[in-house]
Design an enzyme around this catalytic site. Structure first.
Site, PDB file in Angstrom:
ATOM      1  CD  GLU A 126     -73.734 -20.966  93.877  1.00  0.00           C
ATOM      2  OE1 GLU A 126     -72.671 -21.608  93.918  1.00  0.00           O
ATOM      3  OE2 GLU A 126     -74.145 -20.408  92.837  1.00  0.00           O
TER       4      GLU A 126
ATOM      5  CG  HIS B  66     -70.489 -22.020  98.281  1.00  0.00           C
ATOM      6  ND1 HIS B  66     -69.686 -22.748  97.421  1.00  0.00           N
ATOM      7  CD2 HIS B  66     -71.442 -21.448  97.509  1.00  0.00           C
ATOM      8  CE1 HIS B  66     -70.135 -22.606  96.183  1.00  0.00           C
ATOM      9  NE2 HIS B  66     -71.187 -21.827  96.211  1.00  0.00           N
TER      10      HIS B  66
ATOM     11  CB  CYS C 255     -66.244 -28.655  98.004  1.00  0.00           C
ATOM     12  SG  CYS C 255     -66.186 -26.945  98.544  1.00  0.00           S
TER      13      CYS C 255
END
Length: 448
Positions: free
Chosen positions: A174, A250, A371
């Site tokens: 990721e 995450h 993000c």
């Protein structure tokens, strides 16, 4: 030679919508099928970029992906003209069309993992595009991501690009959302901190029970090998499976690091004390001194951390050595989080100031300030080798805001994604964008 950390923020794409595609991301699921405002989303992101530029930080921009992803729909059996492919997908499999229109590439913390030249064996900056194989709508991003990063960081003397890891669950990757780098100075050797949710091959590691662990230990190790990192400069840590099951999909939802500082929730990691000792020891060997700021669960619950995205913040170093924390306005709206932040800046902590930004369009889809940015540490020579078209300036900000106003809709619902005009609108916009950012041909429609 001077070095700095450049934040390359993802430009929100023109198909921004609330598709509810990300199982395990509470905000994404809870706002599913509401109407979104792509124009507002893009302008909110640009406003953050401009504000950080105005504060003296070097700021870059990362282009969005081509959506709808017609080539992906063709691979899944839809035929005819591009417009017919979209019409058939809307009629036969609307959820697939929604996934093929996702603007999730705005969250460029997932675009790649980046290791600066001070850490790598060959003295180049290394990029590995993330395979994002846990979700279809994100797994289709990495080919374009690789081309865009290649156009931004094109000089092979300074930059090395690796393709995404094999797109299987054992190597689920990721990107930088599960990676932080600690250092005394951006230009000096540091310690790269890889956080994983599970191990694919070693059953001794626990795993979450409700939501998927998207990052594997095996993927993190593979990226470290590809980048030529030494064992002395790497720490691997497992994220607490219990917080993954509470919506921490995450690590950048429960911890953030910068320089010598790790800002984290008490429940963020498994085996926290041994991890901190290893991090402290390895950072000490390269001249650094770890400063760990633990947020107690008694002051901020995991639930409040997820709701507010306290840790999905940007921790930025200022010239005087203090740090600035960039948080979404949801932190200000949460009483316990805001009270904690006021205590943090009043205490003798490295965090001297908190700045609040309105990123509601991104937040409602499950992505905060952290993000939206990919961090790249560069020395002056490397920065000079970056494509200058992607470095934010006042004229570029004006050009991009005008571009958004010309091309973006102010409303996007699920039914709008089936509009055949949307495809041509998006391609026209992106074709112009590649000229603005001087990227060349990076999108499938430009390459075919």
């Amino acid at each position: 030679m001077k070095s700095c950390e450049v934040n390359f923020d993802g430009l929100v794409g023109p198909t921004h919508n609330y598709g509810g595609l990300s199982y395990g991301n509470v905000a994404s699921q809870s706002n599913s099928q509401q109407s979104a405002n792509p124009r507002e989303a893009a302008l909110q992101g640009l406003a953050k970029m401009k504000a950080l530029m105005d504060l003296g930080f070097t700021q870059g921009v990362l282009a969005p992906q081509e959506r709808p992803d017609v080539s992906g729909l063709r691979r899944l059996g839809f035929t005819g003209s591009d417009e017919q492919v979209i019409e058939k997908a809307a009629r036969q499999d609307m959820p697939l069309l929604v996934a093929s229109c996702s603007a999730s590439s705005m969250w460029v913390a997932n675009a790649a993992t980046v290791s600066p030249s001070a850490d790598t064996a060959d003295g180049r900056v290394h990029f590995t595009a993330a395979n994002l194989n846990c979700k279809y709508h994100r797994s289709i991003e990495h080919p374009t991501t690789t081309r865009v990063l290649g156009a931004m960081f094109a000089d092979a003397k300074h930059f090395a690009h690796h393709p995404a890891l094999p797109a299987v669950a054992q190597f689920g990757d990721e990107g930088a959302a599960n990676h932080t780098r600690f250092c005394r100075d951006y230009g000096e050797a540091g310690v790269e901190f890889f956080v994983f949710g599970r191990s694919a091959f070693d059953t001794r590691y626990p795993a979450p029970q409700k939501y998927p662990a998207r990052q594997t230990l095996e993927a993190s190790r593979a990226v470290a090998r590809l980048h030529g990192l030494s064992e002395a400069g790497v720490v691997y840590s497992q994220q607490n499976p219990a917080v993954i099951d509470q919506g921490v999909f995450h690590n950048d939802v429960i911890a953030v690091g910068n320089g010598e500082v790790l800002f984290y929730h008490q429940d963020a990691f498994l085996n926290t004390d041994p991890m901190l000792n290893e991090l402290r020891d390895k950072l000490g060997r390269v001249g650094g001194q770890l400063r760990a700021i633990c947020v107690p669960r008694a002051e901020v619950s995991v639930q409040d951390a997820v709701r507010s995205y306290l840790f999905n913040s940007q921790l930025l170093s200022r010239p005087d050595g203090s740090m600035l924390l960039i948080v979404p306005q949801e932190c200000q709206a949460n009483a316990s989080v805001w009270a904690y932040l006021q205590r943090l800046i009043a205490d003798d902590s490295p965090v001297a100031e908190v700045k609040v930004f309105d990123l509601k369009q991104s937040m409602q889809n499950g992505g905060g300030p952290a993000c939206l940015r990919l961090r790249v540490a560069l020395n002056d020579t490397e920065l000079a080798a970056v494509n200058p078209g992607v470095i934010m300036t006042a004229p570029l900000y004006e050009t991009l805001t005008q571009w958004v106003d010309r091309h973006y809709r102010d409303r996007m619902s699920e039914s709008d994604l089936a509009d055949p005009r949307l495809l041509s609108e998006c391609r026209t916009a992106l074709d112009e964008l590649t000229q603005i950012l001087k990227l060349g041909a990076v999108y499938p429609f430009q390459l075919n």
